[in-house]
Design an enzyme around this catalytic site. Structure first.
Site, PDB file in Angstrom:
ATOM      1  N   LYS A 221      -6.927  -6.641  -9.617  1.00 52.29           N
ATOM      2  CA  LYS A 221      -6.687  -7.968 -10.180  1.00 52.29           C
ATOM      3  C   LYS A 221      -8.022  -8.633 -10.540  1.00 52.29           C
ATOM      4  O   LYS A 221      -9.042  -8.323  -9.928  1.00 52.29           O
ATOM      5  CB  LYS A 221      -5.990  -8.854  -9.140  1.00 52.29           C
ATOM      6  CG  LYS A 221      -4.524  -8.546  -8.929  1.00 52.29           C
ATOM      7  CD  LYS A 221      -3.898  -9.506  -7.928  1.00 52.29           C
ATOM      8  CE  LYS A 221      -2.452  -9.170  -7.672  1.00 52.29           C
ATOM      9  NZ  LYS A 221      -1.576  -9.379  -8.840  1.00 52.29           N
TER      10      LYS A 221
ATOM     11  N   ASP B 110      -2.750  -8.268  -1.593  1.00 51.81           N
ATOM     12  CA  ASP B 110      -2.522  -7.534  -2.833  1.00 51.81           C
ATOM     13  C   ASP B 110      -3.740  -7.674  -3.743  1.00 51.81           C
ATOM     14  O   ASP B 110      -3.861  -8.641  -4.497  1.00 51.81           O
ATOM     15  CB  ASP B 110      -1.262  -8.059  -3.536  1.00 51.81           C
ATOM     16  CG  ASP B 110      -0.977  -7.310  -4.832  1.00 51.81           C
ATOM     17  OD1 ASP B 110      -1.606  -6.253  -5.065  1.00 51.81           O
ATOM     18  OD2 ASP B 110      -0.111  -7.780  -5.607  1.00 51.81           O
TER      19      ASP B 110
ATOM     20  N   ARG C  38       7.648  -3.618  -5.702  1.00 52.11           N
ATOM     21  CA  ARG C  38       8.879  -2.842  -5.931  1.00 52.11           C
ATOM     22  C   ARG C  38       8.783  -1.458  -5.303  1.00 52.11           C
ATOM     23  O   ARG C  38       9.785  -0.879  -4.913  1.00 52.11           O
ATOM     24  CB  ARG C  38       9.153  -2.773  -7.443  1.00 52.11           C
ATOM     25  CG  ARG C  38       8.046  -2.114  -8.227  1.00 52.11           C
ATOM     26  CD  ARG C  38       8.101  -2.431  -9.713  1.00 52.11           C
ATOM     27  NE  ARG C  38       7.513  -3.732 -10.033  1.00 52.11           N
ATOM     28  CZ  ARG C  38       7.428  -4.242 -11.251  1.00 52.11           C
ATOM     29  NH1 ARG C  38       7.906  -3.576 -12.287  1.00 52.11           N
ATOM     30  NH2 ARG C  38       6.880  -5.422 -11.458  1.00 52.11           N
TER      31      ARG C  38
HETATM   32  N1  BES Z   1       2.182 -10.041  -5.916  1.00 50.39           N
HETATM   33  C1  BES Z   1       2.147  -9.908  -7.313  1.00 50.39           C
HETATM   34  C2  BES Z   1       2.972 -10.972  -8.022  1.00 50.39           C
HETATM   35  C3  BES Z   1       2.376 -12.342  -8.090  1.00 50.39           C
HETATM   36  C4  BES Z   1       1.283 -12.595  -8.882  1.00 50.39           C
HETATM   37  C5  BES Z   1       2.967 -13.362  -7.413  1.00 50.39           C
HETATM   38  C6  BES Z   1       0.777 -13.864  -8.957  1.00 50.39           C
HETATM   39  C7  BES Z   1       2.474 -14.653  -7.500  1.00 50.39           C
HETATM   40  C8  BES Z   1       1.371 -14.896  -8.272  1.00 50.39           C
HETATM   41  C9  BES Z   1       2.710  -8.551  -7.741  1.00 50.39           C
HETATM   42  O1  BES Z   1       2.476  -7.513  -6.870  1.00 50.39           O
HETATM   43  C10 BES Z   1       2.060  -8.200  -9.032  1.00 50.39           C
HETATM   44  O2  BES Z   1       0.882  -8.025  -9.040  1.00 50.39           O
HETATM   45  N2  BES Z   1       2.846  -8.105 -10.087  1.00 50.39           N
HETATM   46  C11 BES Z   1       2.335  -7.806 -11.369  1.00 50.39           C
HETATM   47  C12 BES Z   1       3.280  -6.840 -12.030  1.00 50.39           C
HETATM   48  C13 BES Z   1       2.765  -6.255 -13.305  1.00 50.39           C
HETATM   49  C14 BES Z   1       1.605  -5.342 -13.019  1.00 50.39           C
HETATM   50  C15 BES Z   1       3.874  -5.512 -13.978  1.00 50.39           C
HETATM   51  C16 BES Z   1       2.256  -9.107 -12.150  1.00 50.39           C
HETATM   52  O3  BES Z   1       3.132  -9.958 -11.990  1.00 50.39           O
HETATM   53  O4  BES Z   1       1.281  -9.299 -12.863  1.00 50.39           O
HETATM   54 ZN    ZN Z   2       2.185  -8.013  -4.930  1.00 46.80          ZN
HETATM   55 MN    MN Z   3       0.593  -6.604  -7.233  1.00 42.88          MN
END
Ligand code: BES
Ligand code: ZN
Ligand code: MN
Length: 493
Positions: A274, A267, A348
């Site tokens: 990110k 991801d 999601r």
């Molecule tokens: N895989 C990540 C969630 C995650 C981040 C898990 C860090 C463990 C550690 C997920 O896909 C994600 O990036 N979520 C975002 C959502 C936001 C953009 C609404 C998040 O949590 O920042």
């Molecule tokens: Zn993710």
């Molecule tokens: Mn993500």
């Protein structure tokens, strides 16, 4: 590692290490029947007074007689050692033994049995802990570690308890094997553990345990109209794979339990890229998928009399000229449209189509497992997985299974009040709800695709792996889910 049972008295046994419990009053367990020489020698060490008083602490000392070493572990007085204490002390025991060359380990079980902890539970937990602590990351280091494969743990106990201990060992071993597979898959680098790699793993498990595995490729996913899932896969050169596993060992008419695992093998965030720090850890974004595979392995190993289906949408989330962009609107398999405001909220987007696909099984229960939100880590830290469900009974069954297996979970709200945060001016919903209650709005999003059956969502963002010096997958929540399934076999009529 081997597990054995012996009922000889301790004076007639010999081993590299013997595990002995010492209570807070510095007493050894009276059931041990040690000969005088051994007892005197052990008491002399205990009287030195350098054993830690904290419950569960373990320390190793050399002794003579028929044991090369003793590992003392501190327990509560009387009947107060809880199942949680037991896991802690088991972990400490095997962590302190691991660096020592010890091929045979005698573990007199009676010392740990009380009103709260029976033989079956204790042997299950010790077995699990041993296999967990002796787990080695399947690393790509050039210098290979010499593996101590010949370790033997010998549970010493009365003959009368042997059948319950054997059962405990069997369940403990099967759960640990599943959890260790989950760890292996999580720890693999993302250039190896691709969607195709996960698909091949499912084929292997299916072959080993006579299950069915079906893998759908991009074209077949397109035919299913999984527009939301496909939008995430668009930016990657790796082909998405939709993995379906079926274990049908329940009655033909029995509705299945469907497990859905998030399988983002890397991801990057996509166009909503990110930040660079710790981005490597996003290889763990397939830990939901790895959990489903681990659970399926254990289910096969135990041949549980249930119908269990595993669904894994897997792909990479990458930036690219063709990648999905903020502002894009996609149509999910359910027909509902989604405005993608942040391409990093991709979990999601792949799960929602899998949840719609799950409808065709007319399931008894659907549980999805996902490293879904950073917000979940902020809310609960690294100790509890988050359970979301509108169904109190299902939520409680999951929490109970977490407590029983000491793979703990905590319930979060999934109230309709939060749903409006997902409003979009342009589509049926947005894929993000803003900063507030991030793990809840993610669950709310999923709930819109899970209306036709009893459903729970488990966010494992805080529990699936450890960062820092001990970086590595934990294998959680395989034990919770296996306990949940075992409990299901017991409550069935
Ligand atoms: N895989 C990540 C969630 C995650 C981040 C898990 C860090 C463990 C550690 C997920 O896909 C994600 O990036 N979520 C975002 C959502 C936001 C953009 C609404 C998040 O949590 O920042
Ligand atoms: Zn993710
Ligand atoms: Mn993500």
């Amino acid at each position: 590692m081997k597990f054995q049972l012996k009922s000889d008295s301790i004076s007639n046994l010999s081993a590299d290490i013997i595990i002995l419990a010492v209570n807070k009053s510095n007493k050894l367990c009276s059931s041990l029947n040690l000969n005088k020489r051994l007892k005197d020698e052990l008491n002399a060490i205990i009287e030195l007074g350098d054993l830690s008083m904290s419950i569960g602490s373990a320390s190793v000392y050399p002794i003579i007689e028929n044991f090369k070493r003793v590992c003392f572990v501190r327990i509560q007085d009387k009947d107060e050692t809880t199942s949680e204490d037991l896991l802690k002390l088991a972990n400490n025991i095997f962590s302190s033994i691991k660096p020592i060359k010890a091929e045979t380990i005698i573990l007199p079980l009676k010392q740990f049995i009380n009103k709260k902890v029976n033989e079956e539970f204790a042997s299950k937990l010790f077995t699990r802990a041993a296999l967990d602590k002796f787990y080695e990351i399947n690393s790509l280091k050039s210098e290979k570690k010499v593996k101590d494969k010949n370790n033997q743990i010998i549970f010493q106990s009365d003959k009368a308890d042997h059948s319950s201990i054997k059962f405990g060992i069997k369940e403990g071993k099967a759960s640990a094997q599943g959890a260790n597979l989950t760890k292996d898959l999580g720890n693999l680098p993302p250039n190896i553990c691709t969607p195709t790699y996960l698909a091949n793993q499912s084929k292997k498990i299916a072959k080993d345990y006579k299950m069915k595995s079906t893998v759908l490729n991009r074209k077949q996913i397109e035919q299913l109209k999984m527009g939301s899932y496909l939008s995430v896969a668009k930016g990657s050169r790796e082909e998405p794979k939709f993995i379906i596993m079926e274990h049908r060992k329940g009655k033909k008419t029995e509705k299945p339990i469907v497990l859905v695992g998030k399988g983002i093998t890397f991801d990057s965030g996509g166009i909503s890229l990110k930040p660079g720090a710790a981005m490597d850890e996003m290889k763990y974004d397939m830990c939901g998928a790895a959990t489903v595979l681990g659970v399926m392995k254990t289910v096969g190993e135990l041949n549980l009399p249930l119908n269990v289906v595993g669904l894994i949408p897997t792909c990479e989330n990458m930036p690219d000229g063709l990648a999905v962009k903020p502002g894009d609107i996609v149509r999910s398999m359910s027909g509902q449209t989604i405005e993608i405001l942040n391409t990093d909220a991709e979990g999601r987007l792949i799960l929602c189509d899998a949840l719609t696909y799950a409808e065709r099984y007319k399931p008894d229960t659907v549980i999805d497992i996902a490293t879904l939100t950073g917000a979940c880590v902020i809310a609960l830290g690294h100790h509890a997985s988050a359970v979301f469900s509108k169904n109190d009974k299902l939520a409680n069954n999951l929490l109970d299974a977490g407590n029983e297996s000491i793979d703990k979970a905590w319930r979060m709200p999934l109230w309709d009040e939060y749903q409006t945060l997902l409003n979009s001016n342009f589509a049926d919903m947005a894929n993000i709800g803003g900063r507030a209650a991030g793990s809840i709005t993610a669950a709310c999003f999923l709930s819109r695709f899970a209306k036709k059956y009893d459903w729970a969502h488990i966010d494992i963002a805080g529990t699936a792996w450890n960062s820092g010096a001990n970086k590595g997958a934990t294998g959680r929540p395989v034990n919770l889910l296996i306990q949940f399934l075992i409990n299901k076999t017991k409550t069935k009529n």
